[in-house]
Design a protein around this motif. Structure first.
Motif, PDB file in Angstrom:
ATOM      1  N   LEU A  61       8.236   1.520  -2.697  1.00  0.00           N
ATOM      2  CA  LEU A  61       6.799   1.779  -2.846  1.00  0.00           C
ATOM      3  C   LEU A  61       5.973   0.525  -2.548  1.00  0.00           C
ATOM      4  N   MET A  62       6.494  -0.637  -2.976  1.00  0.00           N
ATOM      5  CA  MET A  62       5.708  -1.871  -2.846  1.00  0.00           C
ATOM      6  C   MET A  62       5.762  -2.451  -1.437  1.00  0.00           C
ATOM      7  N   LEU A  63       6.985  -2.484  -0.889  1.00  0.00           N
ATOM      8  CA  LEU A  63       7.189  -3.310   0.304  1.00  0.00           C
ATOM      9  C   LEU A  63       7.442  -2.530   1.588  1.00  0.00           C
ATOM     10  N   VAL A  64       7.670  -1.234   1.505  1.00  0.00           N
ATOM     11  CA  VAL A  64       7.969  -0.487   2.732  1.00  0.00           C
ATOM     12  C   VAL A  64       6.889   0.555   2.992  1.00  0.00           C
ATOM     13  N   PRO A  65       5.811   0.250   3.630  1.00  0.00           N
ATOM     14  CA  PRO A  65       5.375  -1.115   3.933  1.00  0.00           C
ATOM     15  C   PRO A  65       4.348  -1.550   2.890  1.00  0.00           C
ATOM     16  N   PRO A  66       4.053  -2.856   2.811  1.00  0.00           N
ATOM     17  CA  PRO A  66       2.943  -3.286   1.951  1.00  0.00           C
ATOM     18  C   PRO A  66       1.610  -2.870   2.579  1.00  0.00           C
ATOM     19  N   ASP A 240       1.603  -0.346  -3.057  1.00  0.00           N
ATOM     20  CA  ASP A 240       1.663  -1.079  -1.793  1.00  0.00           C
ATOM     21  C   ASP A 240       0.729  -2.297  -1.820  1.00  0.00           C
ATOM     22  N   ALA A 241      -0.363  -2.200  -2.604  1.00  0.00           N
ATOM     23  CA  ALA A 241      -1.241  -3.363  -2.746  1.00  0.00           C
ATOM     24  C   ALA A 241      -0.561  -4.431  -3.597  1.00  0.00           C
ATOM     25  N   VAL A 242       0.157  -3.993  -4.650  1.00  0.00           N
ATOM     26  CA  VAL A 242       0.911  -4.953  -5.473  1.00  0.00           C
ATOM     27  C   VAL A 242       1.948  -5.660  -4.609  1.00  0.00           C
ATOM     28  N   GLY A 243       2.579  -4.884  -3.712  1.00  0.00           N
ATOM     29  CA  GLY A 243       3.571  -5.485  -2.811  1.00  0.00           C
ATOM     30  C   GLY A 243       2.955  -6.560  -1.940  1.00  0.00           C
ATOM     31  N   MET A 244       1.759  -6.278  -1.418  1.00  0.00           N
ATOM     32  CA  MET A 244       1.045  -7.275  -0.593  1.00  0.00           C
ATOM     33  C   MET A 244       0.779  -8.534  -1.404  1.00  0.00           C
ATOM     34  N   LEU A 245       0.295  -8.315  -2.631  1.00  0.00           N
ATOM     35  CA  LEU A 245       0.008  -9.449  -3.519  1.00  0.00           C
ATOM     36  C   LEU A 245       1.285 -10.270  -3.756  1.00  0.00           C
ATOM     37  N   LEU A 246       2.382  -9.555  -4.012  1.00  0.00           N
ATOM     38  CA  LEU A 246       3.669 -10.216  -4.270  1.00  0.00           C
ATOM     39  C   LEU A 246       4.041 -11.126  -3.097  1.00  0.00           C
ATOM     40  N   ILE A 247       3.916 -10.592  -1.888  1.00  0.00           N
ATOM     41  CA  ILE A 247       4.282 -11.380  -0.703  1.00  0.00           C
ATOM     42  C   ILE A 247       3.408 -12.625  -0.586  1.00  0.00           C
ATOM     43  N   VAL A 248       2.080 -12.439  -0.773  1.00  0.00           N
ATOM     44  CA  VAL A 248       1.173 -13.584  -0.634  1.00  0.00           C
ATOM     45  C   VAL A 248       1.453 -14.624  -1.710  1.00  0.00           C
ATOM     46  N   VAL A 249       1.663 -14.150  -2.955  1.00  0.00           N
ATOM     47  CA  VAL A 249       1.921 -15.091  -4.054  1.00  0.00           C
ATOM     48  C   VAL A 249       3.182 -15.901  -3.770  1.00  0.00           C
TER      49      VAL A 249
END
Lengths: 279, 275, 293
Positions: A61-66, A240-249
């Protein structure tokens, strides 16, 4: 095969294997505490059975795709947290440096040392988010509150590490300064600071790294940054927004760690070392 | 090594006093560093909206809150106990599991104890990623994965602990004298056996003190991750905070303070005995 | 096997380090089982490289070394690795200049490191050593006369004591060869003699082949059956110590002999004191209480 049994001239008796009651008692105590914690905690361990499938589901859900459209928001939230961490660290350094000299034995009277050390200990006991809640009513709900909370927290740790470093300095240079008739100020400047400075600089960097991570949490109470974006999106299950945040952080934090590692190396060893990709 | 240019070009000789070296200059470097640091600070200050005036304005209404905070509601203590106990349980479990996982990982993450460059780099990359995620992010995600409660908190803390312990212990291993390891390898030991026999005893004291240090961090962290529903004191803090019950908040803070100070003194006593 | 030692053969062995430095150039040597060989030369002459090729710590670039029935070959050929390499190493003990003990653990645990190859992984992991191994380690400590320190931390021992623990560690391997890389360079003169005498006694009583690097010529001549002189990675002298006269030393060192090159003349003023200390030590060792240095 080599025969070792031929005894040397006059063998002294072999010692008995020593046993330490205290050590065994300590290990027993620690083991009991751990067993008790496992046994008493209110956790349904059976929930772990679903864990792998659930984890995969949420990673999907988070990363595929963010949600790439949230990249800008995630980046500015992360940068705001980094800014909070920076201001918190700078204020923390400005306040803690003089205080840690005052807290060092031998550089200030004991009556000054003791209360300062107590204050450092108390601050270290309180989590930054609680400090933020405390000062919230004075400063209002802004990122500045977060920065101040981090500053207060930094004073607790930097103060302690500072006086430990100052007290750990070799007696030699201190004696040398005293023997030339130097004042306490001269002692600090020429007997203590030159030896302690590399350590102190690296404490500052380390505390900045801690603050970058700690600043995330302050958003939860409204100080903005990573925590705020996290809360807003978890609430509405925008994974998916949390996943984006995770990647940036992760990217920004790793970048900062590399940079601070390079600076630390420069300060301690006196030369730049290009950090390897996966140091 | 300190004066980079002098080291490379050789010592320059003063024209007025041949034989005396010229004072090496790195004023430009220091100046540039100061400018950069000041610029970052101004930029960050604007970003976080530093506002000293607001503090003055808010002072009067804030003073009431502060007075409330100085008067803890001791009657609230029985309600704090279960959350306090849960915080403690979470911290103990997370420290135990986290340190058990960290020890082998630390050996994989140190240049001194892992002879395979590929595996070394992979381990370090994964550990850097694990360490880059703030504990609260772990907690928020794990609450969704395994549900509200202590389990998600424990798992978040474990990840947090592994990140810290592996970094500190692998650095201790990097700095350790590899002599005994060389001797064990020369005696025909395989790398895992040599690491166990020659390196483990060397870093055990620093491992023990890292474990106790992370235990203290866990107590503090586990009070906080409850804010997203991961168990412990955080949930309670969130409740009383939303309703501005400052007397009760004050009692909670006092309990945290007492718990941390007691544990810190016990752990520093333990550290002295174990090391 | 009748003899407890193993013979060592070098056939045209060369070592070139990754940075291009040549460590050894076409070495040919034959060391029969049970011999005690001293290797002398300036630092950088290849002494350390030579002994480290024998147990594969330094891989050779070309040529062939045989140690007993093990073969070490150059790059490109089927090189000894994994378990085979470890088996060779388990038969070859090594003593280091800086002792290389795990200083934070006990003396007996250090000696037991000599049994790592033969112990199953789970025993190593738990530290649950076989009784036979503990017995072997204890008797190794008895042989170097330091058994009463068995349960003390290695860091609490003096340099000489630590080096004897290191020798006991090699004995616990039941080795066929012992390599010693500058074993006395970190020790004071009287202690140096005690350690050298231990090595000599082990060689004589157990028949183990001993190859020892030494900086000091007098020590090398006094304690070894045979002297090998290295210069720039090549053998420039090979023969009994008695044959090594002034001109031989000049060919090894590229200059005439100075006080720096002999142990008991350095520094000259202290010679008398050192010799006296040594005489007393001799007496102590002969009484079998040599560990109380």
């Amino acid at each position: 095969m080599t025969e070792l049994k031929t005894q040397p001239r006059l063998a002294p008796a072999r010692p008995k294997k020593p046993t330490s009651m205290l050590r065994n008692a300590l290990w027993l105590f620690v083991s009991l505490v751990i067993v008790a914690a496992f046994w008493s905690v209110k956790i349904k361990w059976s929930a772990l059975g679903d864990f792998p499938t659930q984890l995969l589901k949420y990673i999907g859900l988070m990363l595929v795709p963010p949600d790439w459209s949230k990249f800008g928001e995630a980046f500015s939230a992360t940068i705001l947290s980094v800014q909070m961490a920076w201001i918190g660290t700078v204020l923390g350094i400005v306040v803690s440096l003089p205080l840690s000299f005052l807290a060092s034995r031998g550089l200030a009277p004991r009556v000054v040392n003791a209360p300062l050390r107590l204050i450092f200990a108390v601050i270290r006991a309180v989590p930054e988010v609680v400090i933020a809640i405390l000062i919230l009513s004075v400063t209002g709900l802004t990122p500045f509150t977060g920065a101040l909370a981090l500053a207060v927290g930094s004073v607790g740790t930097l103060g302690k590490w500072g006086y430990e470093a100052f007290e750990g300095v070799d007696a030699g240079p201190k004696e040398a300064v005293r023997s030339t008739g130097g004042s306490t100020l001269a002692l600090i400047r020429w007997g203590v600071w030159p030896s302690a400075a590399p350590d102190v600089f690296s404490f500052w960097l380390y505390r900045f790294e801690i603050n970058v991570r700690a600043s995330a949490i302050l958003g939860l109470i409204g100080a903005g940054g990573i925590g705020k974006m996290l809360q807003d999106n978890v609430q509405f299950r925008n994974w998916d927004a949390v996943g984006m945040l995770l990647i940036v952080v992760i990217a920004v934090t790793m970048g900062i760690d590399q940079l601070s590692g390079a600076v630390r190396n420069r300060l301690i060893h006196g030369y730049w070392r290009i950090p390897k990709a996966a140091r | 090594m300190s004066a980079g240019t002098a080291g490379k070009t050789g010592i320059q000789v003063s024209p007025a006093h041949p034989g005396r070296p010229v004072k090496p200059r790195h004023g430009a470097q220091v100046g540039a560093a100061v400018v950069v640091l000041a610029a970052i600070t101004v930029w960050a200050g604007i970003g976080v909206q530093i506002n000293i005036a607001a503090i003055w304005e808010n002072w009067s209404n804030a003073s009431g809150n502060i007075i409330q905070l100085l008067q803890p509601d001791y009657g609230f203590f029985p309600k704090v106990i279960p959350a306090l106990v849960e915080t403690l349980q979470m911290a103990v479990i997370a420290t135990a599991v986290g340190s058990a996982l960290s020890l082998p990982l630390a050996f994989l993450a140190s240049r001194a104890t892992n002879p395979r460059p590929g595996l070394l780099r992979a381990t370090r990359l994964v550990m850097n990623i694990v360490r880059a995620v703030p504990d609260i992010l772990y907690a928020a995600i794990l609450v969704a994965v395994v549900g509200v409660g202590a389990l998600s908190g424990v798992m978040a803390l474990i990840l947090f602990n592994v990140g810290i312990i592996v970094k500190l212990v692998s650095e201790a291993l990097d700095g350790e004298d590899p002599g005994a390891l060389e001797a064990a390898l020369a005696a025909g030991a395989s790398w895992p056996k040599a690491n166990r026999a020659a390196m483990l005893p060397q870093i055990l004291p620093s491992f023990a003190s890292q474990v106790l240090y992370t235990f203290e961090l866990n107590i503090r962290a586990s009070t906080v991750i409850g804010l997203v529903g991961a168990g412990g004191l955080g949930i309670l803090i969130d409740n009383v905070r939303s309703f501005f019950r400052y007397h009760e908040l004050s009692m909670i803070i006092l309990s945290i303070l007492a718990l941390v100070l007691v544990l810190e003194s016990v752990s520093s006593a333990l550290r002295r005995k174990l090391v | 096997m009748d003899s407890t030692g193993a013979d060592i053969r070098f056939d045209d062995v060369s070592v070139t380090y990754p940075n291009g430095f040549t460590g050894l150039k076409g070495i040919n040597l034959s060391i029969p089982a049970g011999e005690m060989v001293g290797i002398v030369g300036l630092s950088g002459a290849g002494k350390s490289t030579l002994v480290r090729t024998i147990n594969g710590l330094v891989p050779i670039t070309s040529g062939r070394i045989s140690v007993g029935n093990h073969q070490l070959t150059g790059r490109g050929e089927a090189q000894l690795r994994g378990r085979d390499l470890r088996e060779l190493r388990s038969n070859v003990g090594m003593v280091f200049q800086s002792f290389n003990l795990a200083r934070r653990t006990t003396v007996i645990n250090n000696v037991l490191m000599g049994r790592l190859y033969h112990s199953p992984a789970w025993r190593t992991l738990l530290g649950a050593w076989k009784n036979d191994d503990v017995e072997l380690a204890m008797s190794a400590l008895e042989r170097v006369e330091i058994v009463q320190k068995a349960y003390e931390k290695a860091s609490s021992l003096s340099g000489g004591q630590q080096q004897r623990v290191a020798i006991a560690r090699t004995l616990a391997q039941r080795p066929k060869v012992i390599l010693a890389d500058e074993p006395v360079a970190s020790l004071d003169p009287p202690t140096s003699h005690v350690v050298m005498r231990d090595l000599q006694r082990i060689n004589a009583e157990l028949g183990i082949t001993v190859v020892v690097n030494l900086h000091f010529l007098d020590l090398a001549r006094r304690y070894s059956d045979r002297l090998i002189g290295l210069r720039s990675g090549e053998v420039v002298f090979d023969g009994p110590g008695a044959d090594a006269d002034e001109s031989v030393f000049e060919s090894i060192y590229g200059r005439s002999l100075t006080a720096e090159d002999v142990l008991d003349a350095k520094p000259v003023l202290d010679t008398e004191v050192d010799l006296n200390a040594e005489v007393e030590l001799d007496a102590v060792v002969k009484r079998g209480a040599g560990s109380e240095l």
